[in-house]
Design an enzyme around this catalytic site. Sequence first.
Site, PDB file in Angstrom:
ATOM      1  N   GLU A  22       0.909  -1.268  -0.143  1.00 36.13           N
ATOM      2  CA  GLU A  22       0.044  -0.051   0.067  1.00 36.13           C
ATOM      3  C   GLU A  22       0.892   1.247  -0.153  1.00 36.13           C
ATOM      4  O   GLU A  22       0.603   2.152  -0.614  1.00 36.13           O
ATOM      5  CB  GLU A  22      -1.018   0.084   1.165  1.00 36.13           C
ATOM      6  CG  GLU A  22      -2.118  -0.826   1.194  1.00 36.13           C
ATOM      7  CD  GLU A  22      -1.383  -2.184   2.066  1.00 36.13           C
ATOM      8  OE1 GLU A  22      -0.288  -2.736   1.932  1.00 36.13           O
ATOM      9  OE2 GLU A  22      -2.502  -2.637   2.771  1.00 36.13           O
ATOM     10  N   ARG A 520      10.529   0.658  -4.159  1.00 37.09           N
ATOM     11  CA  ARG A 520      10.954  -0.417  -4.820  1.00 37.09           C
ATOM     12  C   ARG A 520      10.969  -1.505  -4.219  1.00 37.09           C
ATOM     13  O   ARG A 520      11.570  -1.518  -2.993  1.00 37.09           O
ATOM     14  CB  ARG A 520      12.181  -0.099  -5.611  1.00 37.09           C
ATOM     15  CG  ARG A 520      12.118   0.897  -6.950  1.00 37.09           C
ATOM     16  CD  ARG A 520      11.550   0.100  -8.127  1.00 37.09           C
ATOM     17  NE  ARG A 520      12.468  -0.711  -8.796  1.00 37.09           N
ATOM     18  CZ  ARG A 520      13.063  -0.287  -9.877  1.00 37.09           C
ATOM     19  NH1 ARG A 520      13.169   0.959 -10.312  1.00 37.09           N
ATOM     20  NH2 ARG A 520      13.904  -1.329 -10.372  1.00 37.09           N
ATOM     21  N   CYS A 521      10.228  -2.637  -4.635  1.00 37.48           N
ATOM     22  CA  CYS A 521      10.449  -3.875  -3.740  1.00 37.48           C
ATOM     23  C   CYS A 521      10.745  -5.007  -4.730  1.00 37.48           C
ATOM     24  O   CYS A 521      10.494  -4.846  -5.726  1.00 37.48           O
ATOM     25  CB  CYS A 521       8.863  -4.188  -3.039  1.00 37.48           C
ATOM     26  SG  CYS A 521       8.006  -3.048  -2.309  1.00 37.48           S
ATOM     27  N   ASP A 604      25.998 -14.510 -15.725  1.00 40.97           N
ATOM     28  CA  ASP A 604      25.940 -13.218 -15.026  1.00 40.97           C
ATOM     29  C   ASP A 604      26.324 -13.430 -13.627  1.00 40.97           C
ATOM     30  O   ASP A 604      25.446 -14.287 -13.191  1.00 40.97           O
ATOM     31  CB  ASP A 604      24.589 -12.692 -15.248  1.00 40.97           C
ATOM     32  CG  ASP A 604      24.631 -11.857 -16.586  1.00 40.97           C
ATOM     33  OD1 ASP A 604      25.484 -11.273 -17.261  1.00 40.97           O
ATOM     34  OD2 ASP A 604      23.470 -11.994 -17.186  1.00 40.97           O
ATOM     35  N   HIS A 709      21.926   3.663 -16.893  1.00 46.84           N
ATOM     36  CA  HIS A 709      20.804   3.934 -15.973  1.00 46.84           C
ATOM     37  C   HIS A 709      19.957   5.199 -16.339  1.00 46.84           C
ATOM     38  O   HIS A 709      18.959   5.579 -15.652  1.00 46.84           O
ATOM     39  CB  HIS A 709      21.593   4.239 -14.850  1.00 46.84           C
ATOM     40  CG  HIS A 709      21.900   2.846 -14.223  1.00 46.84           C
ATOM     41  ND1 HIS A 709      23.417   2.417 -14.600  1.00 46.84           N
ATOM     42  CD2 HIS A 709      21.653   2.060 -13.281  1.00 46.84           C
ATOM     43  CE1 HIS A 709      23.658   1.290 -13.998  1.00 46.84           C
ATOM     44  NE2 HIS A 709      22.509   0.922 -13.304  1.00 46.84           N
ATOM     45  N   CYS A 741      25.810  -2.208 -18.548  1.00 46.44           N
ATOM     46  CA  CYS A 741      24.840  -3.136 -18.069  1.00 46.44           C
ATOM     47  C   CYS A 741      23.890  -3.521 -19.139  1.00 46.44           C
ATOM     48  O   CYS A 741      23.700  -2.988 -20.053  1.00 46.44           O
ATOM     49  CB  CYS A 741      24.214  -2.761 -16.777  1.00 46.44           C
ATOM     50  SG  CYS A 741      23.388  -4.220 -15.868  1.00 46.44           S
TER      51      CYS A 741
HETATM   52  N1  GLN Z   1      22.124 -10.111 -18.458  1.00 45.06           N
HETATM   53  C1  GLN Z   1      21.521  -9.266 -17.712  1.00 45.06           C
HETATM   54  C2  GLN Z   1      20.837  -8.184 -18.610  1.00 45.06           C
HETATM   55  O1  GLN Z   1      21.221  -7.783 -19.437  1.00 45.06           O
HETATM   56  C3  GLN Z   1      22.559  -8.659 -16.830  1.00 45.06           C
HETATM   57  C4  GLN Z   1      21.531  -8.169 -15.556  1.00 45.06           C
HETATM   58  C5  GLN Z   1      22.563  -7.520 -14.498  1.00 45.06           C
HETATM   59  O2  GLN Z   1      23.694  -7.433 -14.634  1.00 45.06           O
HETATM   60  N2  GLN Z   1      22.058  -7.190 -13.370  1.00 45.06           N
HETATM   61  O3  GLN Z   1      19.795  -7.553 -18.099  1.00 45.06           O
HETATM   62 ZN    ZN Z   2      25.026  -5.404 -14.864  1.00 38.51          ZN
END
Ligand code: GLN
Ligand code: ZN
Length: 794
Positions: A22, A520-521, A604, A709, A741
């Site tokens: 909530e 965030r959860c 990963d 990001h 990433c």
């Molecule tokens: N292979 C995943 C991706 O590209 C790696 C994600 C991560 O490192 N958190 O989404």
């Molecule tokens: Zn990553």
Amino acid sequence: MSNINNIKAHVLGFPRIGAQRELKFAVEKFWRGEISEGELAQVGQTLRRRHWAWQAEAGLDFVTVGDFAWYDQILNTAALLGALPARFGFDAKRLSLPQYFELARGNTEQFAMEMTKYFDTNYHYLVPEMSSKTTFDGGVEWFFDEIEDALTQGHQVKAVLPGPLTFLWLSKCKEEGYSKLALLPSVVAAYTRVLNKLSALGVSYIQLDEPILALQLPNDWIAAFESTYRSLAGQGSVKVLLATYFDSVAEHAPLLASLPIAGLHIDGVRAPEQLATFATIWPENKVLSLGLIDGRNIWAADLSKVLGILQPWHSKLGAQLWIATSCSLLHVPVDLAQEASLDAELKSWLAFAKQKLAELSILKQALNGQDVSAELEKNQDAQHARRTSKRIHNPAVAARLANLNQQVDQRKSPFATRQADQRARFNLPLLPTTTIGSFPQTKEIRAARAAFKRGEVSAEHYEAAMKAEIALVVQKQDALGIDVPVHGEAERNDMVEYFGEQLAGFAFTQFGWVQSYGSRCVKPPVLFGDVSRPNPMTVAWSSFAQSLTAKPMKGMLTGPVTILQWSFVRDDQPRSLTCDQIALAIRDEVCDLEAAGIGIIQIDEPAFREGLPLKQAYWAHYLAWAGRAFRISASGVANDTQIHTHMCYSEFNDILPAIAAMDADVITIETSRSDMELLEAFSGKTVTGKAGDGFVYPNEIGPGVYDIHSPRVPQVNEMLRLIAKALEVVPAERLWINPDCGLKTRGWPETESALANMLAATQIARRAIERGEQLLIDTAKPGTVVHGSTCVCH
Ligand code: GLN
Ligand code: ZN
């Protein structure tokens, strides 16, 4: 011993997010302007009152007040003390709720406060910013308002705050030559005012959390406890309960026994061995709160066993014995009762926050001489069933583990041989380009998966939709000219859940949410039994993707350590053993991918560093088993199969030899936010005095050349500049070019533009290297500032 029938029970904190999240939904609505501040306040109050009522109804002796926060409790403490980051220019005493959220999320002029993990949990707090000029003259009164509200509700109140030393430790001070410990007297003065006010309100106890005592603390910080708690002890009538958790504080037992505090809390779940030390040293006239109900995991406690531990303490301490959760329940989901899809047997093995209140209640009643034999018997039956269940114990998994060959974690040849074989096979250009795995998870992809999960579309339909998405991703990468393409991970909801759903030994909750940061959860899978892989998990998708391109398709898996770290794991065997089981399952998948013709496979491990124990003394042990588990997963393949790994954080210096020992052929890492500085560690150039010093990373490296990001598209020159910086420390023959990433949180337009720029920068760099020229670079550093040392895109 007079009050022997008066054991007290309490929790160190309760999850604030709400059984139905909530708080998350209300806060996000407030951010979008869909509800007023008054409406948001109402939701917060309802949740607080509900959680206090649950504690009172369970027969706990206090409700814990101060564990609520609109975003984060460390930020709340900064707001209470009046110590806000000066750069925002806010008046601490008149901080408004929108301003509070601006501190947490940034505004048009100021970037957000940095966020980082709270000790070894997955909870992220906001890092208070200090300077020699920081004052602690008091701020908002929310904490006191909540206490008054709890008192009006007729509750016995125990207030909770981070302790002054932990608060200061978690803060950062970037002023050269200034130690933040110098701020301690002002911090203590501010806490003194808070304690006096609590006394005036009639609060009997304040719990001050000092988990830093479980770290290996510098001596001046340890020494500071004495004076700090001497100052705080005499403040009015409120009594201080100093709370420690997450690991043993046995080494500080004499100090803690001598402090003028009313009581101490210790963690008997994470560090049961410390109970022996405190049994001999703890004075009989002081409260000792034993945390024996696990605040970090979701298993029902073995109540008879816990009672066995408590009995001697009960005889010794009488009413000075308190029983508690090991730490705040912030780290577990709220209520098991709403889980409709878990079967009754599995549910009987579990306890979420609300169920843990009931466990404390049973323990308290048992110690106070009440008859709870029926409850205890029920608990024992469930514990027995869990210990012996065939759902948990798979003899084939045990036999396979028992018969592992010594070489199971070793590739067939050393890296140099493999590198030569892989070069011959793939014939990749200098500075090969690749991505980290995921491509944009569009609304359409999510909608298709949701419809499939609800049974609204057929498996064939869903598969066709995902294949179309994969075809699109492969075609775009081919058009861009990426050397090692990926299939894009469209079919994956989450990098752990996707594998957990296909492995034996995992269960999934519907509402098992735990706050990660702000609104965030995350909903970690429950790893309850021996792990095995009944069927290939990714082979069909990767093979399909490979069939669409002549380039070598990179297979994409989540590593054993990350699956372990991001799940609630069983507590009936060592984590290392569970990790080995996952490693074997991933190894099977790696071998099947290889057999299907996938020659490059990425495993990963973004959570590898998170598993590090709090005390550095235990690091080597962890790194040894975690590294071995990774190698087990990766070592079943031929020399010319190339294993990649990926990590997204920027603190490598102190564990670099362990990362190298994972022996991946290629590692891709996050580096753009640190302006490639962490690469120096990989080149042996660092001068930090830590373990990475002078250590040269031997295998191939792909340092991220752009930050994923933010939707901002970096220009060719910016990436070229980072490539040039990387080339200063990594020879061109060992350098890969890729983003930081995965791209799943990005949209397509910025993804395509950024990758096109990345390819263009790579072309320029290749030409320069071939001609033996210097790279011509625009020296201006791009002005992006993104904070936080952990990647939260999971
Ligand atoms: N292979 C995943 C991706 O590209 C790696 C994600 C991560 O490192 N958190 O989404
Ligand atoms: Zn990553």
